[in-house]
Every structure is written in structure tokens, then in C-alpha cells.
Design a protein around this motif. Structure first.
Motif, PDB file in Angstrom:
ATOM      1  N   ALA A  89       0.868  -1.183   0.000  1.00 40.73           N
ATOM      2  CA  ALA A  89       0.000   0.000   0.000  1.00 40.73           C
ATOM      3  C   ALA A  89       0.901   1.228   0.000  1.00 40.73           C
ATOM      4  O   ALA A  89       1.245   1.777   1.049  1.00 40.73           O
ATOM      5  CB  ALA A  89      -0.904  -0.017   1.227  1.00 40.73           C
ATOM      6  N   GLU A 252      -2.951  -6.084   0.501  1.00 39.37           N
ATOM      7  CA  GLU A 252      -2.459  -4.790   0.010  1.00 39.37           C
ATOM      8  C   GLU A 252      -1.613  -5.011  -1.234  1.00 39.37           C
ATOM      9  O   GLU A 252      -0.939  -6.036  -1.309  1.00 39.37           O
ATOM     10  CB  GLU A 252      -1.659  -4.040   1.092  1.00 39.37           C
ATOM     11  N   PRO A 253      -1.642  -4.119  -2.202  1.00 43.06           N
ATOM     12  CA  PRO A 253      -2.540  -2.974  -2.341  1.00 43.06           C
ATOM     13  C   PRO A 253      -3.979  -3.447  -2.599  1.00 43.06           C
ATOM     14  O   PRO A 253      -4.192  -4.587  -3.042  1.00 43.06           O
ATOM     15  CB  PRO A 253      -2.009  -2.243  -3.573  1.00 43.06           C
TER      16      PRO A 253
END
Ligand SMILES: Cc1ncc(COP(=O)(O)O)c(C=O)c1O
Length: 364
Positions: A89, A252-253
Motif C-alpha cells: 500500500a 495490500e494494495p
């Protein structure tokens, strides 16, 4: 409170600059130009936006936990193996996974004073001892950083180009540094702004290096215009990546971020336009600052820092700009209290900024 470890009690959280709605509300202004966070002034890559819009309906499902499609695309683009690529992220997501994966009790960290504040916060969160080497003429002093290496050193963080100074270290400086760093020490080479610096002959693009103890970090937040999506990536030896992937948060992402990032990677036209516009905006700014005899730090990134005589002058300039509807970044929390950082905007934004600059200077 005894529940909270001392190093967290003492931690100063990252304080982002003012946002557009805050300034509109506080100052009753309609038109705001935000030149404070090194974002891409053209908005997201159009290919990324289109791809995300088409896949919005898929977001009731969890994304692929190991983000294979995005990692494959990155591996293809940079001629690496899938096993050399991780994602997160934002590049700060990857940075955070690095801290959780490789640091053990008693390990020590080295970074440069006044460098990227996000890393400083992560280093302090880890509770490890950190040494912050001095800058020399606003540049990373790699020789000075080597002096901090002890038997306990585990991690060295380098940002190239650096934020907030925009300066970079050269191929020669990096080679000399790597000769002196033991292989047991992990290097984070943060290249968040590499797209803007890559044209420089002496910029050490880490794709031309293969060190087993270096993790390169890059991001979709800057040149690709996807800061709000939160997608970043890292390249390293497959053993480092294998372990990082165990620790990375599984999803994540996010899926929209993965989709946007994959499309943005193919949007060469947008990247070219972005970098070209930044370089001509940089020239426009430098020319004006030279004419007005304003001191600045020459930069290889998409921003540039003005140097004032003292904190009061910097603060009053920042406030005067804010009242004109221009948000800049005062670098007090970086330890550069006499400096103001300005992101290069569109041609019109730069022009508006320069007009306001000359009117503020005339009044002072
Ligand atoms: C040097 C540097 N590294 C990393 C980041 C964080 O980028 P991301 O949005 O990918 O977490 C920034 C953002 O300002 C930066 O300047």
C-alpha cells in the motif's frame, strides 16, 4: 500509561500539510492550488482511471493476496523475475513490511538527518536505535553515514533523489559507498522520484545494479498520479522478497489500486508528458528565482526547496502564500525550519505561484 511502550508514547506522528478543503474552510477562499505533497498536477493516468471504472463492480471480492498480476507486469516491465518483486500500500507499505520482516532486537538503523520523514516515523516506531547522519550542502553524505556502521547495524535508508531537498547522489558516490558497507547490512534505496531523475547521466538507476543486500523501492504515487490509491513496489533478491511476502498484509494494495497501477504502467504517453512538464516547470521556476535572487536547492525531483534567512521569514512567506490560496510545505518538522518546499505544478499553476511570489516580495 503502562500499556503503551515508551518509544510509542514519545513518537511524534507524521503531520501531513494542509489539505484543500481545510484551507478553503479556514480562509474562505474558492481557488486553491496545492503544491505541497509532490503529487502529479495532471491527476491520475487516464488509462488507470478507465481501468478502475470498468472493474468497480468486482470489489465485493478480496483481491489476489499475492498480487500476482501486478507483480508479473512489474517483472516484465523491468526485466526481472516475479520472485524479485513485491508490492504494498504505497512504497511506505513496503517500507513498513521491511521493518517488520528483517529487524530483530538490538539491531541499529542509519538514515540521513532531514530526509524523508515517513521513514523516520517507521524507524522510531520500531523502537530500534537509529543514527541520523548529517547532510552536506543539502546532500546525503554517504561517507559520513558509513561512519555510523557498527556490529549492530542492520538497515541503512537512502532516498535518491531525496525528499525534501531533491538532491541526489551519483553513480560514483553510490559505488564507493557500497564498497564500504558490509553485506550483512540491508540497504533500502528509495527511488520514489526516479522517473524525474532518470535522464541524468550520473544518476545510479538501481535497475543497473544487482546487490543481494539492496531493496529498491518505487511508487505509483508520484509520476503515475495515483497517490490516493496507495500502490508501491520493491525489487530485491528472491530470498528477501520471499520473506517480505510472508509479512506483507495479505490484501495490500487494494484491488482498485492494483488495477490502476497495472494500467498506469502502460501509460507511457502520460509519463512522458508528466516528466517533460516537470522539467520545463523546473526551468521556469529556476529562471524566476535566479532573476529575483532567491536562494533554492537545485532538485532532480518534481519539487524544489526555497532557503530563507531564518524560520520567521520562511513562516511568513508560507502564510502569505496560503492567503493567496497556494499551499506549500514549511519544512520545520524535517529540521529545516528556514526552508519551504514547492511541488512543480502545471504551467498555469507555476505562473500563478510566480506572480504571487513577486507581489509578496514587492510588499516586503
Ligand atoms: C522519498 C519518498 N519515499 C516514499 C514516499 C511515500 O510514497 P508512497 O505514497 O508510495 O507511500 C514519499 C512521499 O512523499 C517520498 O517522498
Amino acid at each position: 500509561m503502562p500499556l503503551v511502550p515508551r518509544h510509542i508514547q514519545e513518537l511524534q506522528s507524521y503531520k501531513p500539510g494542509k489539505n484543500i478543503s481545510e484551507v478553503k474552510r479556514e480562509l474562505g477562499l474558492n481557488k486553491i492550488i496545492k503544491l505541497s505533497s509532490n503529487e502529479n498536477p495532471f491527476g491520475p493516468s487516464p488509462l488507470a482511471l478507465e481501468a478502475v471504472q470498468k472493474t468497480l463492480k468486482d470489489n465485493f471480492r478480496y483481491p489476489d493476496a499475492s498480487a500476482i498480476l501486478l507483480r508479473e507486469k512489474l517483472a516484465d516491465k523491468f526485466d526481472l523475475k516475479l520472485s524479485n518483486v513485491t508490492v504494498g500500500a504505497g512504497s511506505e507499505g513496503v517500507m513498513s513490511a521491511i521493518m517488520r520482516t528483517f529487524l530483530r532486537q538490538d539491531d541499529e538503523i542509519i538514515g540521513a538527518k532531514n530526509s524523508f520523514i515517513g521513514f523516520r516515523v517507521l524507524a522510531k516506531c520500531s523502537g530500534m536505535t537509529a543514527h541520523w547522519g548529517p547532510l552536506r550542502d543539502y546532500h546525503h553524505d554517504l561517507n559520513a553515514m558509513v561512519e555510523y556502521i557498527t556490529d549492530y547495524t542492520k538497515l541503512i535508508y537512502l532516498a535518491n533523489p531525496d525528499n525534501p531537498t531533491g538532491t541526489y547522489f551519483t553513480v560514483e558516490e553510490f559505488d564507493r559507498f557500497m564498497d564500504k558497507v558490509p553485506e550483512r547490512v540491508l540497504i533500502i534505496l528509495d527511488e520514489a522520484y526516479f522517473e524525474y531523475a532518470d535522464f541524468l547521466d550520473d544518476y545510479p538507476d538501481s535497475m543497473h545494479y544487482r546487490y543481494d543486500n539492496v531493496i529498491t523501492l518505487r511508487t505509483f504515487s508520484k509520476a503515475h498520479g495515483l497517490a490516493g490509491f496507495r500502490a508501491g513496489y520493491g525489487f530485491a533478491h528472491e530470498t528477501l522478497i520471499e520473506n517480505l511476502l510472508k509479512v506483507k498484509l495479505p490484501f495490500e494494495p487494494s484491488w482498485p489500486a492494483q488495477i490502476a497501477a497495472m494500467a498506469a504502467l502502460e501509460d507511457n504517453v502520460y509519463i512522458e508528458k508528466t516528466v517533460e512538464s516537470c522539467h520545463s516547470g523546473m526551468k521556469q521556476m529556476e529562471l524566476a528565482f535566479n532573476e529575483m535572487r532567491i536562494e533554492y536547492i537545485p532538485s532532480a525531483a518534481n519539487f524544489l526547496t526555497l532557503v530563507f534567512n531564518n524560520e520567521e521569514e520562511a513562516e511568513s512567506f508560507n502564510n502569505a502564500m496560503l492567503h493567496k490560496g497556494i499551499i506549500l510545505r514549511h519544512l520545520k518538522s524535517w529540521g529545516l525550519s528556514n526552508c519551504i518546499r514547492i511541488t512543480i505544478g502545471t504551467k498555469e499553476e507555476n505562473l500563478y505561484f510566480l506572480q504571487q511570489l513577486s507581489s509578496i516580495l514587492q510588499k516586503s
